[in-house]
Design an enzyme around this catalytic site. Structure first.
Site, PDB file in Angstrom:
ATOM      1  N   ARG B  98       0.821  -1.215   0.000  1.00 50.03           N
ATOM      2  CA  ARG B  98       0.000   0.000   0.000  1.00 50.03           C
ATOM      3  C   ARG B  98       0.852   1.261   0.000  1.00 50.03           C
ATOM      4  O   ARG B  98       0.428   2.307  -0.473  1.00 50.03           O
ATOM      5  CB  ARG B  98      -0.902   0.016   1.237  1.00 50.03           C
ATOM      6  CG  ARG B  98      -1.941  -1.073   1.218  1.00 50.03           C
ATOM      7  CD  ARG B  98      -2.648  -1.152   2.564  1.00 50.03           C
ATOM      8  NE  ARG B  98      -3.593  -2.266   2.576  1.00 50.03           N
ATOM      9  CZ  ARG B  98      -4.779  -2.217   3.147  1.00 50.03           C
ATOM     10  NH1 ARG B  98      -5.170  -1.126   3.781  1.00 50.03           N
ATOM     11  NH2 ARG B  98      -5.577  -3.260   3.114  1.00 50.03           N
ATOM     12  N   GLU B 169     -11.026  -1.077  -5.391  1.00 40.14           N
ATOM     13  CA  GLU B 169     -11.476  -0.171  -4.343  1.00 40.14           C
ATOM     14  C   GLU B 169     -10.549   1.030  -4.214  1.00 40.14           C
ATOM     15  O   GLU B 169      -9.358   0.929  -4.507  1.00 40.14           O
ATOM     16  CB  GLU B 169     -11.537  -0.914  -2.999  1.00 40.14           C
ATOM     17  CG  GLU B 169     -12.376  -0.182  -1.947  1.00 40.14           C
ATOM     18  CD  GLU B 169     -12.145  -0.681  -0.523  1.00 40.14           C
ATOM     19  OE1 GLU B 169     -11.104  -1.302  -0.247  1.00 40.14           O
ATOM     20  OE2 GLU B 169     -13.022  -0.422   0.333  1.00 40.14           O
TER      21      GLU B 169
HETATM   22  C1  B12 Z   1     -10.266   1.746  12.632  1.00 43.26           C
HETATM   23  C2  B12 Z   1      -9.394   0.679  12.016  1.00 43.26           C
HETATM   24  C3  B12 Z   1      -8.816   0.967  10.788  1.00 43.26           C
HETATM   25  C4  B12 Z   1      -8.958   2.301  10.090  1.00 43.26           C
HETATM   26  C5  B12 Z   1      -7.829   3.184  10.657  1.00 43.26           C
HETATM   27  C6  B12 Z   1      -8.071   4.634  10.464  1.00 43.26           C
HETATM   28  C7  B12 Z   1      -6.912   5.383  11.026  1.00 43.26           C
HETATM   29  N1  B12 Z   1      -6.193   6.019  10.191  1.00 43.26           N
HETATM   30  O1  B12 Z   1      -6.684   5.300  12.231  1.00 43.26           O
HETATM   31  C8  B12 Z   1      -8.723   1.875   8.633  1.00 43.26           C
HETATM   32  C9  B12 Z   1     -10.053   1.436   8.051  1.00 43.26           C
HETATM   33  C10 B12 Z   1      -8.140   2.932   7.732  1.00 43.26           C
HETATM   34  C11 B12 Z   1      -7.855   0.662   8.846  1.00 43.26           C
HETATM   35  C12 B12 Z   1      -6.951   0.221   7.928  1.00 43.26           C
HETATM   36  C13 B12 Z   1      -6.216  -0.951   8.076  1.00 43.26           C
HETATM   37  N2  B12 Z   1      -6.334  -1.844   9.058  1.00 43.26           N
HETATM   38 CO1  B12 Z   1      -7.313  -1.533  10.638  1.00 43.26          CO
HETATM   39  N3  B12 Z   1      -8.408  -1.492  12.160  1.00 43.26           N
HETATM   40  C14 B12 Z   1      -9.188  -0.567  12.671  1.00 43.26           C
HETATM   41  C15 B12 Z   1      -9.862  -1.100  13.931  1.00 43.26           C
HETATM   42  C16 B12 Z   1     -11.273  -1.553  13.572  1.00 43.26           C
HETATM   43  C17 B12 Z   1      -9.939  -0.134  15.108  1.00 43.26           C
HETATM   44  C18 B12 Z   1      -8.641   0.546  15.476  1.00 43.26           C
HETATM   45  C19 B12 Z   1      -8.944   1.656  16.409  1.00 43.26           C
HETATM   46  O2  B12 Z   1      -8.968   2.798  16.019  1.00 43.26           O
HETATM   47  N4  B12 Z   1      -9.251   1.330  17.680  1.00 43.26           N
HETATM   48  C20 B12 Z   1      -9.556   2.285  18.700  1.00 43.26           C
HETATM   49  C21 B12 Z   1      -8.248   2.713  19.397  1.00 43.26           C
HETATM   50  C22 B12 Z   1      -8.580   3.645  20.543  1.00 43.26           C
HETATM   51  O3  B12 Z   1      -7.662   1.528  19.925  1.00 43.26           O
HETATM   52  P1  B12 Z   1      -6.227   0.960  19.428  1.00 43.26           P
HETATM   53  O4  B12 Z   1      -5.981   1.407  18.046  1.00 43.26           O
HETATM   54  O5  B12 Z   1      -6.224  -0.485  19.695  1.00 43.26           O
HETATM   55  O6  B12 Z   1      -5.203   1.683  20.395  1.00 43.26           O
HETATM   56  C23 B12 Z   1      -5.244   1.447  21.801  1.00 43.26           C
HETATM   57  C24 B12 Z   1      -4.519   0.194  22.264  1.00 43.26           C
HETATM   58  O7  B12 Z   1      -4.072  -0.649  21.225  1.00 43.26           O
HETATM   59  C25 B12 Z   1      -3.402   0.635  23.130  1.00 43.26           C
HETATM   60  N5  B12 Z   1      -2.083   0.798  22.534  1.00 43.26           N
HETATM   61  C26 B12 Z   1      -1.731   0.943  21.254  1.00 43.26           C
HETATM   62  N6  B12 Z   1      -0.426   1.133  21.155  1.00 43.26           N
HETATM   63  C27 B12 Z   1       0.077   1.111  22.386  1.00 43.26           C
HETATM   64  C28 B12 Z   1       1.355   1.273  22.857  1.00 43.26           C
HETATM   65  C29 B12 Z   1       1.582   1.201  24.221  1.00 43.26           C
HETATM   66  C30 B12 Z   1       2.952   1.356  24.734  1.00 43.26           C
HETATM   67  C31 B12 Z   1       0.497   1.001  25.118  1.00 43.26           C
HETATM   68  C32 B12 Z   1       0.721   0.933  26.550  1.00 43.26           C
HETATM   69  C33 B12 Z   1      -0.781   0.842  24.627  1.00 43.26           C
HETATM   70  C34 B12 Z   1      -0.980   0.901  23.280  1.00 43.26           C
HETATM   71  O8  B12 Z   1      -3.825   1.919  23.553  1.00 43.26           O
HETATM   72  C35 B12 Z   1      -4.562   2.568  22.509  1.00 43.26           C
HETATM   73  C36 B12 Z   1      -5.522   3.539  23.107  1.00 43.26           C
HETATM   74  O9  B12 Z   1      -6.450   2.869  23.965  1.00 43.26           O
HETATM   75  C37 B12 Z   1      -8.940  -2.307  14.290  1.00 43.26           C
HETATM   76  C38 B12 Z   1      -9.614  -3.495  14.967  1.00 43.26           C
HETATM   77  C39 B12 Z   1     -10.163  -3.195  16.327  1.00 43.26           C
HETATM   78  N7  B12 Z   1      -9.391  -2.784  17.291  1.00 43.26           N
HETATM   79  O10 B12 Z   1     -11.350  -3.370  16.491  1.00 43.26           O
HETATM   80  C40 B12 Z   1      -8.421  -2.728  12.910  1.00 43.26           C
HETATM   81  C41 B12 Z   1      -7.075  -3.416  12.794  1.00 43.26           C
HETATM   82  C42 B12 Z   1      -6.090  -2.786  13.735  1.00 43.26           C
HETATM   83  N8  B12 Z   1      -6.707  -3.140  11.405  1.00 43.26           N
HETATM   84  C43 B12 Z   1      -6.051  -4.107  10.856  1.00 43.26           C
HETATM   85  C44 B12 Z   1      -5.547  -4.097   9.525  1.00 43.26           C
HETATM   86  C45 B12 Z   1      -4.870  -5.349   9.043  1.00 43.26           C
HETATM   87  C46 B12 Z   1      -5.672  -2.984   8.719  1.00 43.26           C
HETATM   88  C47 B12 Z   1      -5.186  -2.870   7.284  1.00 43.26           C
HETATM   89  C48 B12 Z   1      -3.827  -3.452   6.972  1.00 43.26           C
HETATM   90  C49 B12 Z   1      -6.243  -3.386   6.309  1.00 43.26           C
HETATM   91  C50 B12 Z   1      -6.462  -4.827   6.350  1.00 43.26           C
HETATM   92  N9  B12 Z   1      -5.595  -5.686   5.855  1.00 43.26           N
HETATM   93  O11 B12 Z   1      -7.525  -5.228   6.791  1.00 43.26           O
HETATM   94  C51 B12 Z   1      -5.212  -1.347   7.093  1.00 43.26           C
HETATM   95  C52 B12 Z   1      -3.908  -0.692   7.546  1.00 43.26           C
HETATM   96  C53 B12 Z   1      -3.106  -0.106   6.489  1.00 43.26           C
HETATM   97  C54 B12 Z   1      -1.923   0.573   7.115  1.00 43.26           C
HETATM   98  N10 B12 Z   1      -1.106   1.106   6.295  1.00 43.26           N
HETATM   99  O12 B12 Z   1      -1.759   0.611   8.301  1.00 43.26           O
HETATM  100  C55 B12 Z   1      -5.962  -5.303  11.734  1.00 43.26           C
HETATM  101  C56 B12 Z   1      -4.578  -5.639  12.260  1.00 43.26           C
HETATM  102  C57 B12 Z   1      -4.411  -7.114  12.205  1.00 43.26           C
HETATM  103  C58 B12 Z   1      -3.412  -7.765  13.058  1.00 43.26           C
HETATM  104  N11 B12 Z   1      -2.642  -7.094  13.882  1.00 43.26           N
HETATM  105  O13 B12 Z   1      -3.389  -8.992  12.950  1.00 43.26           O
HETATM  106  C59 B12 Z   1      -7.041  -4.982  12.819  1.00 43.26           C
HETATM  107  C60 B12 Z   1      -6.740  -5.536  14.211  1.00 43.26           C
HETATM  108  C61 B12 Z   1      -8.362  -5.563  12.285  1.00 43.26           C
HETATM  109  C62 B12 Z   1      -8.312  -7.049  12.047  1.00 43.26           C
HETATM  110  N12 B12 Z   1      -8.654  -7.859  13.036  1.00 43.26           N
HETATM  111  O14 B12 Z   1      -7.952  -7.479  10.955  1.00 43.26           O
HETATM  112  N13 B12 Z   1      -8.070   0.097  10.042  1.00 43.26           N
END
Ligand code: B12
Ligand code: B12
Lengths: 140, 482, 482, 140
Positions: B98, B169
């Protein structure tokens, strides 16, 4: 080492910005000076920022699954650049696929991270640990 | 705004350098791609499947899926079409590809081969090249689409369309602002101009390729009108280059009536704007994305979120629904988890297929009017900034914050808009940044949020936004204080 | 019809023989039970929880659960209240106890102890006696109810109410016709008269015990009016004996609008009939049962069925929902599967809690009117057959087929009524048997079914009924020919 | 033994009548003379009916979970009553709880049933098997 200063960012080619914005707000609120590099941060950018700000810790996020590839070697590069006491935290969806947390934790501890967090972690707990870890690391 | 297809000469000049960016580019030739596409059976053409769904009033189901290695990817897709009964298949591209980082994708392929499982979050189609793509598209029986998030996907488009994919897409805004950090918006828009021209060329030569701008953007508390405006603009840009089969998308917001209003207004408004711009020969369909924000970790709860989305899709009568899996919060789903999401979705859709659920009602009408006015405010602003050139209009609108996507990573996005839910869970604006919304509209948003603030006994602050972001993953729609 | 509480003297006479039917009966004394009930904290009183839910507009969630041995049963219930976040707990009674076959239940307990897991499909509360019941009710923090299917549950009621349960499911019709084969309807009605009198006695003494007639009956394509009539009749009989907290039930039919109409009309009609009969001091609440017919075997599909039911409960705003599990088609759920059903349900309810979904609409109004008229036809027939005595009215109505429950096992049920779905999935009557429905009403049913028959190009036959029975388990609502 | 005659019923204290009504209709349609005993049928009632109608097979249903307890000993009682060639089929949700079909099948085969069916069985298949099994059992 300035115990207030931390560096924050999402490593690799990862674009997930929502969690990053929340972490920035949360750690700032908790009293840290956060240097937030945003998304798509290379290992070099993390280290440059840590050197520049004399940071006590680097908080690495990886959500998109390539964490394993992207984080490899970060500890060694830190040491190379003289950051031998810096704390490395990592959190998020660190590997590809649903994987038992213990396996993930081991993998990243082995890579040299001090602590490894799951996405559901309670940030209040992290702040406590970080303060304690920094205090411990600051002791001569 | 004036709409003009890219000159073919310019396209061909650009093409040379595009194909040179990675070795697999040299295998692609236009005529060869066309011949190959012409031989694809009708039943596997994505554009036809979409218009068929519209004609029959059916909702097709499609998963997301992609792994590093060709054979594994084929196995995965076959499982999703048999066990998962997917109507449409995806090939989700990995995140290195990408960003055009093909070297890193190559490392990912190697490490995946060594590890025996995928270390990439998608299928590196460029690295696998034309032959790899054809192996994939030939191995399945359903129409298949490239799903990614690539600001500059020109090479990917060349390879994958010649490789037998019949839908592509993305768009210059929707695959930049939420997916990139430092890519100039003008650059991605021009790259997508190229892609749309390529699609247009296939259309001119009798091969219909479906184009689907990515509606949900950051997937996080997106008020409908922002996504709609982007979708309509990208639709216009695709039509400009000769694309005809256009599928516009919207991601579930969580409030059922707002979602129904959004889906119905997306169809209406897009049709109107397309026609107003002078396009008549298009086939517009709508895709609904199940909840795109943070999912609950617990699988039983994830099934509920998946079901609620399916319910809305059925009630709205969209042509396609993109399906999540119970592993969403954790990681890329196993093929079983992916199929489970499909099966849950299918079951809801089938149970509801002959039912009328919520017809029109006062609230839906109120929300549709609101969205119509909001979209008009933004579209006018783009028009005014454009000096006749839509790409200029979009670039300037983003620069001035007249278009602004909440929580997006791009530095070319102002990021001043803050959404929050009102007391009934409708997504409203808490801070509008520089969005050119009228005072009446903003008064409505503020009033609705004030109502919630009062009910919760707290002010509308960033904490409320954060609470709302977490809410669904914590089993709520609205992030109320404990 | 005249409503008269049973004479206390007669109750006491009967009581002696009831308690003598199994050794554990001798431990029960009325005053002891009352003292024990008085000490139960308010938060654990079922009747209060139900009226609290009504006041707050909340929907409480409750599983079904019961295993052979006390300690296992306690572990199960605790898991359901912690991991499953159940608001209300059940104790589902095994099928031997339901038929008063306590010897066989004893064998089941023994074999279960030997096997190390439950070989009974429920908790044999009579065999475990007063002490066993109290151990259970004391071990949990939520209000707890006896759920069963016992035509003659007098001993069970004596033991379990004195044992600390604060709600008792069932009724003389609803726990006979679908649950028994050869039990005279008059006998079960008189047994339930006794039970209701016992509940009334607790009420007179200041302890509120919730009573819940079993609405879904055979759970299979039940047109709303049949269940409603039975529910209203059993409600009246319970009120007659002094019960006050009445929860009437309805099982999901599958067509969302029919379900919404049914739930809303159940509340309205019951209130009206109760008041017309002279009862004023009652607390009426409504329980909705997730799909009671055959489930899909696949768990992902089962989650969809569970979610759709939860959606309807939220949209209707009922006080309670009874939850199924993803194991439904296979067997008694493990505690994890049971909790999964609860979590899915909770997630849907929480996401929808602040939303208005479908308000009133023309179709809902049409269906409510229809149900109102149908219920009136049946209630009048019972009244006319009664000679003033409701029990006589009911017995005669069933004997004459004026009341008739489709697919029921009882030989005292005519079994001539055959339901089928219309072209939109509403449950209609294909054969009315002897039900006293007006010609207009039957014309409507027939017309709607003819519409479907035409759409499917086949006649309305028993095959259609069979197809409909299988439909949801085969991922459809309507059993259309392939 | 009359190869057309079969006995049908739901054993024990089991009240599930829906499947029973469908089985009755289906096997009648398929050309069998079905003696349907309905629900809550004891082992004795099954055997009496089989003796009386000279049935070729008894089709036992058990849905409610007590199948294990209720079916034990049926084969022995059949033999006792001289039904030594009668086919015994059983189907439904035969044990308490979701259990791998192979385990359930083994348990009931061991009890002396000729065939064991899961609730999702295709009845057309059952009719075929039953005809074949009856034909085989009728051969001297
Ligand atoms: C929204 C989302 C997107 C949006 C992101 C928009 C944006 N620019 O932010 C879009 C639609 C664009 C997207 C794209 C992609 N996504 Co996405 N996305 C999500 C989703 C649904 C929610 C993420 C989110 O915003 N959560 C809310 C925030 C608040 O939570 P968080 O991100 O987890 O962060 C928290 C914690 O993780 C933690 N945390 C994070 N980092 C750290 C570090 C430390 C030190 C600490 C203490 C805590 C901590 O604290 C944060 C705050 O509470 C997740 C799945 C989910 N969680 O339900 C998938 C997910 C993260 N995505 C995923 C993927 C693969 C992608 C894509 C590659 C597309 C794909 N193949 O399906 C692309 C990414 C392309 C790229 N270049 O990165 C996967 C990752 C898979 C994996 N790890 O095995 C997930 C898990 C979905 C899945 N199950 O497939 N995504
Ligand atoms: C409807 C229903 C009820 C209704 C029954 C109304 C009635 N009188 O018929 C009501 C609500 C009254 C009820 C009550 C109970 N039920 Co119930 N019920 C169901 C349900 C949801 C559907 C059954 C049904 O009608 N299916 C449709 C018909 C067409 O299918 P079928 O019954 O499976 O029959 C087909 C096949 O099994 C097969 N088959 C059956 N027998 C045979 C024999 C042969 C030889 C062959 C070839 C094939 C065959 O062919 C039939 C036709 O296709 C099932 C779960 C499910 N399947 O989803 C639970 C279920 C059967 N019930 C169950 C239980 C436990 C009970 C209760 C004890 C209450 C409780 N503890 O929860 C009581 C029973 C009390 C008693 N005395 O029997 C359990 C059994 C558990 C187990 N085996 O581990 C089930 C599986 C639900 C569950 N997962 O807990 N139930």
């Amino acid at each position: 080492m300035n115990p207030q200063n931390i560096v924050l960012g999402v490593i690799g080619a990862d674009c997930h910005s929502v969690g990053n914005k929340i972490l920035d707000a949360y750690f700032s609120e908790a009293g840290f000076h956060v240097t937030n590099l945003g998304v798509m941060v290379s290992q070099e950018e993390f280290i440059d920022a840590a050197v520049e700000t004399d940071a006590a810790a680097i908080l690495v996020s990886s959500l998109y699954g390539h964490g394993e590839i992207d984080c490899e070697g970060l500890r060694a590069k830190c040491i190379e650049r003289g950051l031998d006491r810096i704390l490395l935290y990592v959190g998020g969806n660190l590997v590809v696929g649903k994987t038992p947390y213990e396996e993930v934790e081991k993998k990243f501890l082995d890579m040299g991270f001090n602590r490894v967090f799951r996405p559901q972690v309670d940030l209040a707990e992290v702040v406590k640990m970080l303060k304690a870890d920094i205090a411990a690391a600051s002791r001569p | 705004m004036r709409y003009e297809p890219m000159a073919w000469k310019d396209f061909l000049t650009q093409r040379k350098s595009v194909l040179a960016t990675w070795p697999t580019g040299k295998d692609v030739d236009l005529e060869g791609g066309l011949r190959y596409q012409r031989d694809i059976p009708e039943a596997k053409n994505f554009a036809r499947a979409m218009s068929g769904a519209k004609a029959k009033g059916r909702t097709l189901i499609q998963p997301r899926a992609g792994v590093a290695l060709i054979d594994d990817h084929i196995r995965l897709l076959r499982f999703l079409e048999t066990e998962g009964t997917a109507d449409l298949l995806p090939t989700t591209i990995d995140a290195y590809t990408r960003q055009n980082r093909y070297e890193e994708a190559a490392v990912g392929i190697e490490k995946s081969t060594a590890a025996g499982h995928s270390l990439l979050n998608g299928f590196p189609a460029v690295n696998h090249g034309l032959g790899g793509c054809r192996r994939v598209t030939e191995a399945v029986t359903k129409p298949i689409q490239v799903r990614h998030g690539t600001p500059d996907a020109r090479l990917l488009a060349e390879i994958s369309l010649a490789g037998g994919f019949t839908s592509f897409e993305g768009g210059g805004i929707s695959y930049n602002i939420p997916y990139a950090k430092k890519v100039e918006l003008g650059d991605s828009l021009r790259a997508w101009r190229y892609i749309d021209r390529l699609v247009g060329w296939y259309e001119e030569n009798g091969v219909s390729i479906n184009r689907e701008p990515f509606g949900p953007l950051t997937g996080t508390l997106l008020p409908p009108f922002i996504g709609h405006t982007v979708a309509i603009l990208e639709g216009l840009l695709a039509l400009e280059q000769g694309a005809k089969s256009i599928t516009l998308g919207y991601g579930q917001g969580g409030n059922v009536l707002q979602d129904l209003a959004a889906l119905s207004s997306l169809r209406e408004l897009a049709g109107e704007y397309f026609e107003k711009a002078g396009f008549t020969d298009f086939d517009l369909t709508i895709v609904f994305h199940q909840w795109m924000g943070g999912f609950p970790e617990d699988e039983a709860k994830a099934f509920a979120v998946i079901s609620l989305g399916s319910f809305v899709a059925a009630a709205a009568g969209v042509e396609k629904i993109i399906v999540k899996s119970p592993h969403e919060a954790a990681g890329i789903p196993t093929k079983e988890a992916n199929a489970a999401g499909l099966k849950t979705t299918r079951q809801i859709l089938s149970m509801l297929t002959d039912q009328i659920i919520c017809g029109d009602n006062d609230i839906i009408r109120r929300e549709k009017n609101l969205i119509r006015e909001e979209v008009a405010c933004l579209m006018n602003a783009v028009e005014n900034a454009s000096g006749g050139d839509p790409i200029q209009g979009i670039v300037r609108a983003f620069a001035g914050g007249l278009l602004d996507v909440p929580f997006a990573p791009s530095i070319f996005n102002r990021g001043r808009v803050l959404p929050a839910r009102d007391n009934e869970g409708f997504i409203r604006l808490f801070a509008k940044g520089n969005l050119p919304l009228s005072d009446e509209i903003m008064a409505f948003h503020k009033e609705r949020l004030a109502e919630r603030a009062k009910a919760e006994g707290r002010a509308v602050t960033f904490q409320m936004v954060t609470d709302d972001i977490y809410a669904i993953s914590k089993s709520k729609l609205i992030g109320r204080p404990k």
